[in-house]
Scaffold this motif. Sequence first.
Motif, PDB file in Angstrom:
ATOM      1  N   CYS A   1     -12.866 -50.077  -2.751  1.00  0.00           N
ATOM      2  CA  CYS A   1     -13.734 -50.804  -1.803  1.00  0.00           C
ATOM      3  C   CYS A   1     -13.325 -50.523  -0.365  1.00  0.00           C
ATOM      4  O   CYS A   1     -14.178 -50.389   0.528  1.00  0.00           O
ATOM      5  CB  CYS A   1     -13.653 -52.306  -2.083  1.00  0.00           C
ATOM      6  SG  CYS A   1     -14.335 -52.807  -3.681  1.00  0.00           S
ATOM      7  N   LEU A   2     -12.009 -50.408  -0.135  1.00  0.00           N
ATOM      8  CA  LEU A   2     -11.521 -50.167   1.221  1.00  0.00           C
ATOM      9  C   LEU A   2     -11.948 -48.794   1.729  1.00  0.00           C
ATOM     10  O   LEU A   2     -12.408 -48.653   2.873  1.00  0.00           O
ATOM     11  CB  LEU A   2      -9.994 -50.292   1.244  1.00  0.00           C
ATOM     12  CG  LEU A   2      -9.324 -50.227   2.610  1.00  0.00           C
ATOM     13  CD1 LEU A   2      -9.819 -51.378   3.490  1.00  0.00           C
ATOM     14  CD2 LEU A   2      -7.808 -50.305   2.463  1.00  0.00           C
ATOM     15  N   VAL A   3     -11.809 -47.769   0.893  1.00  0.00           N
ATOM     16  CA  VAL A   3     -12.216 -46.425   1.293  1.00  0.00           C
ATOM     17  C   VAL A   3     -13.718 -46.366   1.530  1.00  0.00           C
ATOM     18  O   VAL A   3     -14.200 -45.753   2.495  1.00  0.00           O
ATOM     19  CB  VAL A   3     -11.788 -45.398   0.227  1.00  0.00           C
ATOM     20  CG1 VAL A   3     -12.358 -44.024   0.545  1.00  0.00           C
ATOM     21  CG2 VAL A   3     -10.266 -45.331   0.125  1.00  0.00           C
ATOM     22  N   ARG A   4     -14.489 -47.033   0.651  1.00  0.00           N
ATOM     23  CA  ARG A   4     -15.941 -47.021   0.801  1.00  0.00           C
ATOM     24  C   ARG A   4     -16.372 -47.774   2.058  1.00  0.00           C
ATOM     25  O   ARG A   4     -17.262 -47.319   2.785  1.00  0.00           O
ATOM     26  CB  ARG A   4     -16.586 -47.650  -0.426  1.00  0.00           C
ATOM     27  CG  ARG A   4     -18.106 -47.600  -0.431  1.00  0.00           C
ATOM     28  CD  ARG A   4     -18.676 -48.086  -1.743  1.00  0.00           C
ATOM     29  NE  ARG A   4     -20.128 -48.005  -1.755  1.00  0.00           N
ATOM     30  CZ  ARG A   4     -20.889 -48.340  -2.788  1.00  0.00           C
ATOM     31  NH1 ARG A   4     -20.307 -48.758  -3.915  1.00  0.00           N
ATOM     32  NH2 ARG A   4     -22.195 -48.246  -2.718  1.00  0.00           N
ATOM     33  N   ALA A   5     -15.718 -48.918   2.306  1.00  0.00           N
ATOM     34  CA  ALA A   5     -16.051 -49.687   3.508  1.00  0.00           C
ATOM     35  C   ALA A   5     -15.691 -48.907   4.763  1.00  0.00           C
ATOM     36  O   ALA A   5     -16.432 -48.922   5.753  1.00  0.00           O
ATOM     37  CB  ALA A   5     -15.322 -51.036   3.482  1.00  0.00           C
ATOM     38  N   GLY A   6     -14.554 -48.200   4.735  1.00  0.00           N
ATOM     39  CA  GLY A   6     -14.167 -47.396   5.886  1.00  0.00           C
ATOM     40  C   GLY A   6     -15.121 -46.248   6.125  1.00  0.00           C
ATOM     41  O   GLY A   6     -15.421 -45.894   7.269  1.00  0.00           O
ATOM     42  N   ALA A   7     -15.629 -45.659   5.027  1.00  0.00           N
ATOM     43  CA  ALA A   7     -16.578 -44.557   5.169  1.00  0.00           C
ATOM     44  C   ALA A   7     -17.881 -45.027   5.794  1.00  0.00           C
ATOM     45  O   ALA A   7     -18.524 -44.292   6.549  1.00  0.00           O
ATOM     46  CB  ALA A   7     -16.843 -43.932   3.802  1.00  0.00           C
ATOM     47  N   ALA A   8     -18.292 -46.268   5.481  1.00  0.00           N
ATOM     48  CA  ALA A   8     -19.538 -46.792   6.042  1.00  0.00           C
ATOM     49  C   ALA A   8     -19.437 -46.999   7.547  1.00  0.00           C
ATOM     50  O   ALA A   8     -20.444 -46.916   8.262  1.00  0.00           O
ATOM     51  CB  ALA A   8     -19.898 -48.102   5.353  1.00  0.00           C
ATOM     52  N   VAL A   9     -18.216 -47.264   8.041  1.00  0.00           N
ATOM     53  CA  VAL A   9     -18.038 -47.546   9.464  1.00  0.00           C
ATOM     54  C   VAL A   9     -17.598 -46.308  10.232  1.00  0.00           C
ATOM     55  O   VAL A   9     -18.120 -45.991  11.304  1.00  0.00           O
ATOM     56  CB  VAL A   9     -17.002 -48.681   9.660  1.00  0.00           C
ATOM     57  CG1 VAL A   9     -16.754 -48.937  11.144  1.00  0.00           C
ATOM     58  CG2 VAL A   9     -17.485 -49.949   8.973  1.00  0.00           C
ATOM     59  N   HIS A  10     -16.618 -45.579   9.673  1.00  0.00           N
ATOM     60  CA  HIS A  10     -16.005 -44.463  10.391  1.00  0.00           C
ATOM     61  C   HIS A  10     -16.440 -43.096   9.875  1.00  0.00           C
ATOM     62  O   HIS A  10     -15.993 -42.077  10.392  1.00  0.00           O
ATOM     63  CB  HIS A  10     -14.478 -44.559  10.296  1.00  0.00           C
ATOM     64  CG  HIS A  10     -13.932 -45.913  10.642  1.00  0.00           C
ATOM     65  ND1 HIS A  10     -13.972 -46.423  11.919  1.00  0.00           N
ATOM     66  CD2 HIS A  10     -13.349 -46.863   9.858  1.00  0.00           C
ATOM     67  CE1 HIS A  10     -13.421 -47.639  11.918  1.00  0.00           C
ATOM     68  NE2 HIS A  10     -13.033 -47.924  10.688  1.00  0.00           N
ATOM     69  N   GLY A  11     -17.277 -43.062   8.855  1.00  0.00           N
ATOM     70  CA  GLY A  11     -17.661 -41.793   8.260  1.00  0.00           C
ATOM     71  C   GLY A  11     -16.789 -41.475   7.053  1.00  0.00           C
ATOM     72  O   GLY A  11     -15.732 -42.074   6.850  1.00  0.00           O
ATOM     73  N   ALA A  12     -17.250 -40.524   6.253  1.00  0.00           N
ATOM     74  CA  ALA A  12     -16.522 -40.165   5.035  1.00  0.00           C
ATOM     75  C   ALA A  12     -15.132 -39.628   5.379  1.00  0.00           C
ATOM     76  O   ALA A  12     -14.988 -38.829   6.303  1.00  0.00           O
ATOM     77  CB  ALA A  12     -17.308 -39.117   4.249  1.00  0.00           C
ATOM     78  N   PRO A  13     -14.098 -40.074   4.666  1.00  0.00           N
ATOM     79  CA  PRO A  13     -12.746 -39.595   4.955  1.00  0.00           C
ATOM     80  C   PRO A  13     -12.592 -38.123   4.583  1.00  0.00           C
ATOM     81  O   PRO A  13     -13.321 -37.601   3.735  1.00  0.00           O
ATOM     82  CB  PRO A  13     -11.862 -40.488   4.069  1.00  0.00           C
ATOM     83  CG  PRO A  13     -12.751 -40.911   2.948  1.00  0.00           C
ATOM     84  CD  PRO A  13     -14.127 -41.037   3.553  1.00  0.00           C
ATOM     85  N   ASP A  14     -11.654 -37.464   5.222  1.00  0.00           N
ATOM     86  CA  ASP A  14     -11.390 -36.065   4.939  1.00  0.00           C
ATOM     87  C   ASP A  14     -10.843 -35.918   3.519  1.00  0.00           C
ATOM     88  O   ASP A  14      -9.866 -36.575   3.147  1.00  0.00           O
ATOM     89  CB  ASP A  14     -10.380 -35.524   5.952  1.00  0.00           C
ATOM     90  CG  ASP A  14     -10.191 -34.031   5.828  1.00  0.00           C
ATOM     91  OD1 ASP A  14      -9.442 -33.606   4.934  1.00  0.00           O
ATOM     92  OD2 ASP A  14     -10.785 -33.284   6.629  1.00  0.00           O
ATOM     93  N   ALA A  15     -11.476 -35.059   2.716  1.00  0.00           N
ATOM     94  CA  ALA A  15     -11.092 -34.918   1.304  1.00  0.00           C
ATOM     95  C   ALA A  15      -9.660 -34.413   1.159  1.00  0.00           C
ATOM     96  O   ALA A  15      -8.895 -34.915   0.327  1.00  0.00           O
ATOM     97  CB  ALA A  15     -12.057 -33.967   0.598  1.00  0.00           C
ATOM     98  N   LEU A  16      -9.278 -33.422   1.975  1.00  0.00           N
ATOM     99  CA  LEU A  16      -7.914 -32.893   1.901  1.00  0.00           C
ATOM    100  C   LEU A  16      -6.893 -33.956   2.281  1.00  0.00           C
ATOM    101  O   LEU A  16      -5.827 -34.049   1.672  1.00  0.00           O
ATOM    102  CB  LEU A  16      -7.776 -31.675   2.813  1.00  0.00           C
ATOM    103  CG  LEU A  16      -6.386 -31.038   2.881  1.00  0.00           C
ATOM    104  CD1 LEU A  16      -5.939 -30.569   1.496  1.00  0.00           C
ATOM    105  CD2 LEU A  16      -6.371 -29.866   3.865  1.00  0.00           C
ATOM    106  N   GLY A  17      -7.239 -34.775   3.262  1.00  0.00           N
ATOM    107  CA  GLY A  17      -6.334 -35.850   3.658  1.00  0.00           C
ATOM    108  C   GLY A  17      -6.125 -36.858   2.552  1.00  0.00           C
ATOM    109  O   GLY A  17      -4.997 -37.306   2.306  1.00  0.00           O
ATOM    110  N   ILE A  18      -7.188 -37.215   1.843  1.00  0.00           N
ATOM    111  CA  ILE A  18      -7.077 -38.171   0.736  1.00  0.00           C
ATOM    112  C   ILE A  18      -6.255 -37.572  -0.404  1.00  0.00           C
ATOM    113  O   ILE A  18      -5.396 -38.248  -0.995  1.00  0.00           O
ATOM    114  CB  ILE A  18      -8.475 -38.572   0.233  1.00  0.00           C
ATOM    115  CG1 ILE A  18      -9.231 -39.335   1.329  1.00  0.00           C
ATOM    116  CG2 ILE A  18      -8.368 -39.424  -1.020  1.00  0.00           C
ATOM    117  CD1 ILE A  18      -8.593 -40.639   1.736  1.00  0.00           C
TER     118      ILE A  18
END
Length: 295
Positions: A133-150
Amino acid sequence: MAGFAWAALTVMIFSGWFVVTRFGVTRELRIWDIAALRFGIGAVLLAPAIVRRGSRLSAAAWGEGLLFAVLWGVPFVLVVALGLKLTSAAQAASVAPTLMPVFAGVFAWGFLREPQGRLRWFGYGVIATGLGCLVRAGAAVHGAPDALGIVALVVAAAMWAIYTLLFRRSRLTPIQSAALICVWSTALYLPAYTFFGLSRFSLASPGEIALQALYQGVLMSGVALISYNRAVSLLGPSAATAVIALLPAAASLLAIPFLGETPSPAEGMSIVIIVLGVLLASRHAPARRVSTNRV
């Protein structure tokens, strides 16, 4: 209570580390400089614990220390720093520390045959749900997280969990383990760091270098390594790693004033879910049943 106190101290230092490290890698210093400061200073401070007269370690202990350095030394720091550079302090502090207790519980159950109990399994599930939920909520506000970073942060969580389980079964003391990690990391990393000219200290301000030296070298390589090892010794790997999953809440709060990274309401609720999972996962596991035969 002593174990939880050591774990709380570790959470305080680690939460600040995510913020301080992201502050460094997004300015003049680079990942290589952060690792050099962390383990170089740590080796100078902790080496006397393993090389002074009367405290010499066996060859097996040095070999075990080398394995610990691979799992929680320079490779771990470089992987986390890469995740921090490609994501944010809140995201990095949410993924690695949150998945670490889940990995630790699964590895302990799968490889060491340690029972976890229903509440712990439920807690691991709640932690993973909160992270999603945290990653999804962050993606809604800040954009999708970098896949390599995750991916880098997930790998770091697995390395952290393996180290935790191995240290619990080790005969090394918390100080010895911390010293071996720093000494091995320095011996293997600093020659390459110097030979390839990776230093950017000439471009950074004295204040930035001093901040990183204090936090990376003294607090992380000295105090935090020892306090975390002590928490694992007193609480056991599953309970200690579960408490460390509180890092997202602490790091997210610190990121607000220092980095200007304010979590959204949905991210805040996700962190609350993770905390609830931590409370469940940190409960004592059921004792292993031992069969007895009556004569």
